[in-house]
Design a protein around this motif. Sequence first.
Motif, short mmCIF file in Angstrom:
data_model
loop_
_atom_site.label_atom_id
_atom_site.label_comp_id
_atom_site.label_asym_id
_atom_site.label_seq_id
_atom_site.Cartn_x
_atom_site.Cartn_y
_atom_site.Cartn_z
N LYS A 55 0.82 -1.21 0.00
CA LYS A 55 0.00 0.00 0.00
C LYS A 55 0.86 1.26 0.00
CE LYS A 55 -4.18 -1.70 2.11
NZ LYS A 55 -4.88 -1.87 3.36
N ARG A 56 1.98 1.20 0.74
CA ARG A 56 2.78 2.41 0.86
C ARG A 56 3.60 2.67 -0.40
NH1 ARG A 56 7.60 4.13 2.87
NH2 ARG A 56 8.32 2.08 3.46
N ASN A 57 4.29 1.66 -0.91
CA ASN A 57 5.15 1.95 -2.06
C ASN A 57 5.10 0.89 -3.15
OD1 ASN A 57 6.56 -0.06 -0.80
ND2 ASN A 57 8.16 1.26 -0.01
N GLY A 58 4.05 0.07 -3.14
CA GLY A 58 3.95 -0.93 -4.18
C GLY A 58 2.93 -0.59 -5.24
N LEU A 59 1.77 -0.12 -4.82
CA LEU A 59 0.66 0.06 -5.74
C LEU A 59 0.20 1.51 -5.77
CD1 LEU A 59 -1.39 -3.04 -4.61
CD2 LEU A 59 -0.20 -2.80 -6.79
N ILE A 60 -0.48 1.85 -6.87
CA ILE A 60 -1.13 3.15 -6.94
C ILE A 60 -2.61 2.88 -6.72
CG2 ILE A 60 -1.59 5.11 -8.44
CD1 ILE A 60 1.31 4.23 -9.61
N GLN A 98 -5.72 4.10 -8.76
CA GLN A 98 -5.84 3.77 -10.17
C GLN A 98 -6.33 2.33 -10.31
OE1 GLN A 98 -5.59 5.80 -12.66
NE2 GLN A 98 -4.41 7.54 -11.91
N ARG A 107 -5.53 -2.29 -14.46
CA ARG A 107 -4.77 -2.21 -15.70
C ARG A 107 -3.61 -1.22 -15.55
NH1 ARG A 107 -6.67 0.34 -21.46
NH2 ARG A 107 -6.16 2.21 -20.34
N PHE A 108 -3.91 -0.05 -15.02
CA PHE A 108 -2.88 0.99 -14.84
C PHE A 108 -1.72 0.44 -14.03
CE2 PHE A 108 -0.81 4.55 -12.93
CZ PHE A 108 -1.02 5.64 -13.75
N ILE A 154 2.40 -0.28 -15.40
CA ILE A 154 3.14 0.96 -15.17
C ILE A 154 4.65 0.75 -15.14
CG2 ILE A 154 3.02 0.86 -12.61
CD1 ILE A 154 2.66 4.03 -14.76
N TYR A 205 -10.79 -0.40 -9.23
CA TYR A 205 -9.74 0.33 -8.53
C TYR A 205 -9.01 -0.61 -7.58
CZ TYR A 205 -11.49 4.67 -10.38
OH TYR A 205 -11.85 5.67 -11.23
N LYS A 255 2.43 -7.10 -11.68
CA LYS A 255 2.99 -5.92 -12.31
C LYS A 255 4.45 -6.15 -12.69
CE LYS A 255 4.89 -1.92 -9.99
NZ LYS A 255 4.70 -0.94 -8.94
N ARG A 261 1.18 8.86 -18.36
CA ARG A 261 0.96 7.81 -17.36
C ARG A 261 1.83 8.06 -16.13
NH1 ARG A 261 -1.38 2.92 -18.91
NH2 ARG A 261 -3.08 3.57 -20.23
N ASN A 319 0.97 7.90 -6.23
CA ASN A 319 1.84 7.36 -5.18
C ASN A 319 3.29 7.53 -5.63
OD1 ASN A 319 3.31 5.87 -3.35
ND2 ASN A 319 1.84 4.20 -3.25
N GLU A 353 6.20 7.22 -4.11
CA GLU A 353 7.17 6.19 -3.78
C GLU A 353 7.02 4.97 -4.68
OE1 GLU A 353 8.33 5.16 0.37
OE2 GLU A 353 6.71 6.56 0.80
N ALA A 354 5.75 4.57 -4.89
CA ALA A 354 5.51 3.42 -5.75
C ALA A 354 5.97 3.73 -7.17
CB ALA A 354 4.04 3.05 -5.74
N LEU A 400 9.74 3.42 -7.37
CA LEU A 400 10.17 2.02 -7.34
C LEU A 400 9.67 1.24 -8.56
CD1 LEU A 400 9.86 1.13 -3.56
CD2 LEU A 400 11.94 1.40 -4.90
#
Lengths: 513, 401
Positions: A352-357, A360, A363-364, A368, A406, A422, B275, B283, B285-286, B289
């Motif tokens: 949640k913090r730095n893996g996914l957006i 969005q 698909r996004f 990415i 989402y 991803k 994009r 996000n 940070e994401a 990375l």
Amino acid sequence: MNDAILEMRNISKSFPGVQALDGVEFSVRRAEIHCLVGENGAGKSTLMKILSGVHPYGSYEGAIIYEGQEVRFQTIADSEKAGIAIIYQELAQFPELSVYENIFVGHPIAKDGVINWNETINRAQQLLKRVRLDVNPSMPIKHLGVGKRQLIEIAKALSKDVRLLILDEPTAALNDDDSEHLLDLLRELKQQGVTSILISHRLREVVQIADTITVLRDGKTICTLDNGERQVTERDIIRHMVGREIENIYPPRSKAASEETVLDIRDWTVIDPQTGRQILTNINLHVNKGEIVGLAGLMGAGRTELSLSVFGNTPKYKLVSGQISLAGQPIDARHPGDAIAKGLAYVTEDRKRNGLILGQNIRFNLTIAALHKLVDGAVINENKETVEAGELKENMNIRAPSIWQYVRNLSGGNQQKTSVAKWLYAQPRMLILDEPTRGIDVGAKFEIYTLMNRLVEEGMSILMISSELLEVLGMSDRIYVMSEGTITGELPASEASEQKIMALATRTLEDSP
Amino acid sequence: MTDSAEKKNAMTAGTISLRGLVRENVRTYAMYLVLAVLFIVFGIATKGLFLSPRNITDLINQTGYVAVLAIGMTCILIIQHIDLSVGYVAGFLGAVSATLMNRGWSLLAVLPTILVLGVLIGMYQGFLVSRVKVPAFVTTLAGQFIFRGLLLLVTAASGTIIVRDKSFRALANGFIPSIARMGGDGAHLLTLLIGLAGIVLVIVTQIRARRNRRKYLIRDISPAAFAVKLVFLTSLVALITWVLASYQGLPWTAVVIGIVLFGYNFILNKTPLGRNIYAIGGNKEAAELSGIRVERVTFIVFASMSMLAALAGIMFTSRLASATPAAGTGFELDAIASSYIGGVAVSGGVGKVTNTIIGALVIMSLTNGMNLLGVDISFQYIVKGVIFVLAVAFDVISRSK
């Protein structure tokens, strides 16, 4: 049942497109420890949010009987007033504030609008004693580990005269000692008449501590098991949770790893440029083609730091010495983009913090990290993107109505699958998985393990960081153990055991030769 | 324009009904509704004057510089930054353009020069924000002072600089050439032809996009909903064309807005850069990375913002046919308000430049309408402030559900 402190009757709740809870029955006796278990997305958190007033009365169907009366909580404040406190997985604390300020935030000891700090500190000290935490109450909590912070949250709940304490995955981020301490505390509180509801994925803990266990699956109550005599086994629970027997949670692999080295890290020493502190010391590590290498160690041993510094996250880490090569080619990654281009991928420990957006859609998020695969000229081919993302979603068994969903609305397990998918889309040679199964349910874990096996059989190499010893033992071909920023040992899977790993993980720099 | 909104709802089977379409796009449609209500209210209050072809043309010309600024600001706000300097960057570079014109430069030389100066200013600010990590708020607040000072310096000698060059004035006051007038003094022919081409373009692209979605089995809106959408879009284009053609034709301002809008919409929706902008906003940070070079993208977005500020400066100077020492005051607020009214999320990561244009039209309709009604400027500020804060509040509430 007149000794019930809480009865939730026929609770149903739906979110747009999802029936989260469907006629759930949940009953808790006074002064017991009641464990609530179930796969991710089974509805445990939703049920507790209804109980604590996060989802207000009227947004769900059914009735809550608390202390013999029907209650209709509109806000968290309402449930707190009734003596219900909930402690979340992600702690809502103020890192810069002191221990006592954190305990009494929101309900200060004040007279005529002026806070009595002496009394506050006094009371804080008593509460800290009650949770057996020996820290200076004036210390800012950012200096404390997550285990101690957890205890401060409990002290905070006790300061509000809590009668029903709800803990959502309290031990997920704790090491074994801290977990043990926390569970002891729950037993003590039980003696003092405090009822606890514990949500946990750590089934071993559950069977040890629970008096009663309720299993949820797909928003329904599957069963409530009496564990008064500690008669329930992990296997029983798993069977109810997934609705099938899982023969072996770690699936077997058919193909052995080759001898060809893919990732080679040599003499890797890194400092923190802000403090000058040495984070990693002289690390040597390699991963072969088709191999799963486990990286074990306690929290703070430097495993995540190792991956991030290898992955090119340079502003946070300054390389003093060392080199890496991937499939024989040296990498000098100054940015994650460089590392990705060379065929490295890193699935973060905190999706949640730095893996996914999260804001969005699926698909996004899936494309990415590898948009270059979709570019015709300068333009993204969205139709191709849609098709390929759809295939990947099916392949990875990401459960959602469509790729337009989402990511925020997915369950933990499906978010994790998205997070891994991803990187598969980027087709790396080398995949670093950081705590790949943290906070996800047994079923999703099994899927991740099966996937890992499939990937290495297809020739990918995996470095898996994990704090779960059984997982490291069950999945790895070879295991490295880290402690205090350096590698303290390397074990082939055949020789490794929990004891050996723990011994290496607790070894300090001075001990090692 | 509603393409990706549809896609969000689309699944891999079945179709979306008209009602579904409306329900899923409440936020966007609410904005159109507000604009329509403003047009009707002002139309009635001014006894039709507000809706006259002449005033609509005026409205477009007035909206020009705000629309251009707001498009850049949308990108800035998506990546969770802010640019408070745009007003005085526009004012300063507008004054420079006036000075250059008066020194005998041609418009074709001034235009690129000013845009390059804008990019340089943006690179300076972008460097501070992305590399040195000075908060954008501070960097651009300082920029506000710096460029205001520079504006005063440029205009110090003569005060207001009047530009007499016709081509320069035409940029924000002129119209595309007419080939002929229908029936002598009738409608503007080239405008009608462009409008017709626009209608054909809308129909062709919509049908092609729909056929494409069919081909890839993407869930689409129902035929009825599609028909309604087509009729609505084409009649809108037809209406605007007719109104403009019955006055003096398509203003150059509209052409400029159209080009900027098309370019930025294309970049945001169709290219990896776009994009990456959305990913960083969602996000940071994401994004980092995932291999996205956050510093570089931030730098580019700031550079583009100041380039658009330069363009806005030229448009505003052209509109007044002069550069004044007070030019640019408060532009940043109009731009930020337009973006937020146009649906950019306060928390970043979400926003569309096509909707930002509607936001800019809302803001400028308020100004234009209240001017026609002779509302005192003090009340105008208050009304705009209230509308702005209500729009953001509505946005925050609708997103939290």
